[in-house]
Design a protein around this motif. Structure first.
Motif, short mmCIF file in Angstrom:
data_model
loop_
_atom_site.label_atom_id
_atom_site.label_comp_id
_atom_site.label_asym_id
_atom_site.label_seq_id
_atom_site.Cartn_x
_atom_site.Cartn_y
_atom_site.Cartn_z
N HIS A 147 0.60 -1.27 -0.27
CA HIS A 147 0.15 -0.25 -0.07
C HIS A 147 1.20 1.40 0.21
O HIS A 147 0.98 1.62 1.11
CB HIS A 147 -0.69 -0.01 1.93
CG HIS A 147 -1.72 -1.40 1.35
ND1 HIS A 147 -2.56 -1.63 0.00
CD2 HIS A 147 -1.28 -2.30 2.17
CE1 HIS A 147 -3.06 -3.07 1.19
NE2 HIS A 147 -2.52 -3.04 1.93
N ALA A 148 1.16 1.45 -0.53
CA ALA A 148 2.36 2.83 -1.37
C ALA A 148 1.06 4.36 -1.13
O ALA A 148 -0.03 3.74 -1.46
CB ALA A 148 3.08 2.41 -2.61
N LYS A 149 1.57 5.01 -0.99
CA LYS A 149 1.47 6.62 -1.00
C LYS A 149 1.14 6.87 -1.99
O LYS A 149 0.34 7.59 -2.73
CB LYS A 149 1.66 7.22 -0.11
CG LYS A 149 1.53 6.83 1.63
CD LYS A 149 1.42 7.63 2.53
CE LYS A 149 1.60 7.41 3.81
NZ LYS A 149 2.01 8.46 4.73
N LYS A 150 2.50 7.31 -2.83
CA LYS A 150 2.39 7.75 -4.38
C LYS A 150 2.87 7.00 -5.39
O LYS A 150 2.92 7.33 -6.54
CB LYS A 150 4.33 8.34 -3.71
CG LYS A 150 4.28 9.70 -4.67
CD LYS A 150 5.25 10.54 -4.47
CE LYS A 150 6.09 11.37 -5.35
NZ LYS A 150 7.11 12.41 -5.14
N TYR A 151 3.31 5.98 -5.23
CA TYR A 151 3.55 4.94 -6.38
C TYR A 151 3.68 3.45 -6.25
O TYR A 151 2.19 3.51 -5.20
CB TYR A 151 5.28 4.36 -6.14
CG TYR A 151 6.81 5.89 -6.04
CD1 TYR A 151 6.39 6.18 -7.79
CD2 TYR A 151 6.91 6.14 -5.67
CE1 TYR A 151 6.94 7.36 -7.66
CE2 TYR A 151 7.59 7.17 -5.20
CZ TYR A 151 7.46 8.03 -6.53
OH TYR A 151 8.82 9.07 -6.74
N LYS A 152 2.36 3.05 -7.38
CA LYS A 152 2.17 1.54 -7.68
C LYS A 152 3.25 0.70 -7.82
O LYS A 152 4.09 0.48 -8.36
CB LYS A 152 1.41 1.17 -8.96
CG LYS A 152 0.96 0.55 -9.11
CD LYS A 152 -0.27 0.27 -10.27
CE LYS A 152 -1.29 -0.64 -10.49
NZ LYS A 152 -1.03 -0.92 -11.51
#
Length: 67
Positions: free
Chosen positions: A21-26
């Motif tokens: 579960h990344a905030k900025k990247y997939k």
């Protein structure tokens, strides 16, 4: 260009992915929760592992736990 040979380096340690579960990247397309990865290099913030695409990539340490 030391990073070009990391795929062939010996494994430093093994780590397990605990979340993607990344905030900025997939990252859920290249990491799998629960899978164990081989660490080829490490810095203060990142682990460099061979991901699901069979390439070296750097990921923040908070995605993993030590096995």
């Amino acid at each position: 260009m030391i990073h070009q040979n990391w795929e062939n380096n010996h494994t430093i340690k093994k780590i397990k992915c605990v979340h993607t579960h990344a905030k900025k990247y997939k990252v859920n397309s290249v990491l799998t929760e629960g899978k164990i990865y081989d660490v080829k290099n490490e810095t203060d913030e990142f682990y460099f592992v061979i991901d699901n695409t069979d390439r070296i990539a750097g990921f923040k340490k908070d995605y993993f736990e030590l096995v």
